[in-house]
Write a protein that holds these residues in place. Structure first.
Motif, PDB file in Angstrom:
ATOM      1  N   UNK A 169      44.272  53.351  46.763  1.00 18.98           N
ATOM      2  CA  UNK A 169      42.801  53.452  46.773  1.00 18.98           C
ATOM      3  C   UNK A 169      42.252  53.125  45.388  1.00 18.98           C
ATOM      4  N   UNK A 170      42.922  53.617  44.350  1.00 21.70           N
ATOM      5  CA  UNK A 170      42.510  53.299  42.986  1.00 21.70           C
ATOM      6  C   UNK A 170      42.571  51.806  42.698  1.00 21.70           C
ATOM      7  N   UNK A 171      43.622  51.147  43.174  1.00 21.39           N
ATOM      8  CA  UNK A 171      43.748  49.698  42.976  1.00 21.39           C
ATOM      9  C   UNK A 171      42.617  48.962  43.692  1.00 21.39           C
ATOM     10  N   UNK A 172      42.298  49.375  44.911  1.00 20.34           N
ATOM     11  CA  UNK A 172      41.219  48.728  45.666  1.00 20.34           C
ATOM     12  C   UNK A 172      39.878  48.914  44.956  1.00 20.34           C
ATOM     13  N   UNK A 173      39.615  50.121  44.482  1.00 15.38           N
ATOM     14  CA  UNK A 173      38.352  50.371  43.770  1.00 15.38           C
ATOM     15  C   UNK A 173      38.303  49.622  42.442  1.00 15.38           C
ATOM     16  N   UNK A 174      39.452  49.534  41.770  1.00 14.51           N
ATOM     17  CA  UNK A 174      39.483  48.800  40.510  1.00 14.51           C
ATOM     18  C   UNK A 174      39.275  47.300  40.747  1.00 14.51           C
ATOM     19  N   UNK A 175      39.796  46.778  41.843  1.00 13.06           N
ATOM     20  CA  UNK A 175      39.555  45.365  42.171  1.00 13.06           C
ATOM     21  C   UNK A 175      38.069  45.117  42.389  1.00 13.06           C
ATOM     22  N   UNK A 176      37.396  46.053  43.072  1.00 13.58           N
ATOM     23  CA  UNK A 176      35.948  45.923  43.258  1.00 13.58           C
ATOM     24  C   UNK A 176      35.220  45.991  41.921  1.00 13.58           C
ATOM     25  N   UNK A 177      35.691  46.862  41.021  1.00 10.47           N
ATOM     26  CA  UNK A 177      35.079  46.950  39.694  1.00 10.47           C
ATOM     27  C   UNK A 177      35.303  45.655  38.908  1.00 10.47           C
ATOM     28  N   UNK A 178      36.487  45.096  39.002  1.00  7.97           N
ATOM     29  CA  UNK A 178      36.768  43.820  38.336  1.00  7.97           C
ATOM     30  C   UNK A 178      35.845  42.721  38.836  1.00  7.97           C
ATOM     31  N   UNK A 179      35.608  42.719  40.131  1.00 11.56           N
ATOM     32  CA  UNK A 179      34.674  41.746  40.695  1.00 11.56           C
ATOM     33  C   UNK A 179      33.277  41.945  40.089  1.00 11.56           C
ATOM     34  N   UNK A 180      32.850  43.204  39.990  1.00 15.58           N
ATOM     35  CA  UNK A 180      31.559  43.505  39.377  1.00 15.58           C
ATOM     36  C   UNK A 180      31.500  43.089  37.918  1.00 15.58           C
ATOM     37  N   UNK A 181      32.591  43.262  37.198  1.00 15.93           N
ATOM     38  CA  UNK A 181      32.628  42.846  35.798  1.00 15.93           C
ATOM     39  C   UNK A 181      32.550  41.329  35.677  1.00 15.93           C
ATOM     40  N   UNK A 182      33.261  40.625  36.542  1.00 19.21           N
ATOM     41  CA  UNK A 182      33.233  39.158  36.493  1.00 19.21           C
ATOM     42  C   UNK A 182      31.844  38.618  36.798  1.00 19.21           C
ATOM     43  N   UNK A 183      31.122  39.304  37.674  1.00 19.24           N
ATOM     44  CA  UNK A 183      29.811  38.831  38.129  1.00 19.24           C
ATOM     45  C   UNK A 183      28.634  39.417  37.353  1.00 19.24           C
ATOM     46  N   UNK A 184      28.892  40.270  36.365  1.00 21.16           N
ATOM     47  CA  UNK A 184      27.804  40.915  35.616  1.00 21.16           C
ATOM     48  C   UNK A 184      26.920  39.868  34.944  1.00 21.16           C
ATOM     49  N   UNK A 226      40.265  29.967  36.375  1.00 25.67           N
ATOM     50  CA  UNK A 226      40.741  29.487  37.672  1.00 25.67           C
ATOM     51  C   UNK A 226      39.613  28.899  38.524  1.00 25.67           C
ATOM     52  N   UNK A 227      38.753  28.144  37.878  1.00 27.51           N
ATOM     53  CA  UNK A 227      37.674  27.474  38.592  1.00 27.51           C
ATOM     54  C   UNK A 227      36.436  28.320  38.816  1.00 27.51           C
ATOM     55  N   UNK A 228      36.441  29.542  38.344  1.00 32.19           N
ATOM     56  CA  UNK A 228      35.302  30.453  38.509  1.00 32.19           C
ATOM     57  C   UNK A 228      34.749  30.783  37.128  1.00 32.19           C
ATOM     58  N   UNK A 229      33.435  30.867  37.007  1.00 40.10           N
ATOM     59  CA  UNK A 229      32.819  31.287  35.760  1.00 40.10           C
ATOM     60  C   UNK A 229      32.678  32.803  35.785  1.00 40.10           C
ATOM     61  N   UNK A 230      33.288  33.455  34.797  1.00 39.31           N
ATOM     62  CA  UNK A 230      33.285  34.918  34.741  1.00 39.31           C
ATOM     63  C   UNK A 230      32.662  35.390  33.434  1.00 39.31           C
ATOM     64  N   UNK A 231      32.210  36.639  33.442  1.00 40.55           N
ATOM     65  CA  UNK A 231      31.593  37.241  32.268  1.00 40.55           C
ATOM     66  C   UNK A 231      32.638  37.921  31.404  1.00 40.55           C
ATOM     67  N   UNK A 232      32.512  37.730  30.099  1.00 43.72           N
ATOM     68  CA  UNK A 232      33.385  38.381  29.122  1.00 43.72           C
ATOM     69  C   UNK A 232      32.481  39.077  28.116  1.00 43.72           C
ATOM     70  N   UNK A 233      32.746  40.357  27.824  1.00 47.87           N
ATOM     71  CA  UNK A 233      31.843  41.092  26.941  1.00 47.87           C
ATOM     72  C   UNK A 233      31.965  40.670  25.481  1.00 47.87           C
TER      73      UNK A 233
END
Length: 166
Positions: free
Chosen positions: A43-58, A133-140
């Motif tokens: 469950x932690x891995x699944x929630x962290x994957x969702x958080x990673x998605x949110x970080x990439x899309x911030x 990997x072909x996607x534009x992501x956000x880096x702080x």
């Protein structure tokens, strides 16, 4: 859809599936605490994957900071779950080390919600966009907090606890 998004949601969905299977096993046999621990990690891995998605899309540093703040909750879940799983499955003798890893991670979780914007950064001044990997992501872009190293130390304690089993 890009490879990054497919991989992120693939990891999340596989983790939820594994969590449900192990929760079912634990539900039928409450003495199978290793299955409950494994489900907590999944469950932690699944929630962290969702958080990673949110970080990439911030889109803003504020949003990145908010998502990163909440990403520490699944990290805590994973640390506790891994330690619980290893403890119940292999019965190692260094309980104090597991307790120290949980305590340090819990401390950083509390600091994470008290300290603005989060435990990892003193200030977020912006976001840069990079191609991954072909996607534009956000880096702080910002000043790293000293609490960031305490978070890393808690993960080092986890690594030592598990490594002493070898």
């Amino acid at each position: 859809m890009s490879l990054v998004i497919l991989a992120t949601w693939g990891i999340a969905s596989a983790s939820v599936t594994l969590a449900l299977m192990h929760l079912r096993i634990w539900w039928n046999d409450r003495s199978a605490s290793a299955n409950a621990a494994f489900a907590l990690v999944a469950i932690g891995v699944a929630l962290f994957a969702a958080a990673e998605y949110g970080l990439m899309r911030a889109e803003t540093p504020e949003r990145f900071g908010q998502v990163l703040r909440w990403a520490h909750v699944p990290i805590f879940m994973m640390v506790v779950g891994i330690l619980w799983f290893v403890r119940t499955s292999f019965h190692p003798g260094r309980t104090w080390l597991a307790c120290a890893a949980v305590a340090v991670n819990a401390l950083t979780l509390v600091v994470n919600f008290v300290h603005y914007p989060n435990a990892d950064y003193v200030a977020l001044s912006g976001l840069s966009r990079v191609s991954f990997l072909g996607e534009t992501v956000s880096v702080p872009v910002g000043q790293v907090s000293n609490w960031h190293w305490v978070v890393q130390f808690s993960l080092l304690l986890l690594l030592v606890f598990v490594g002493l089993l070898l």
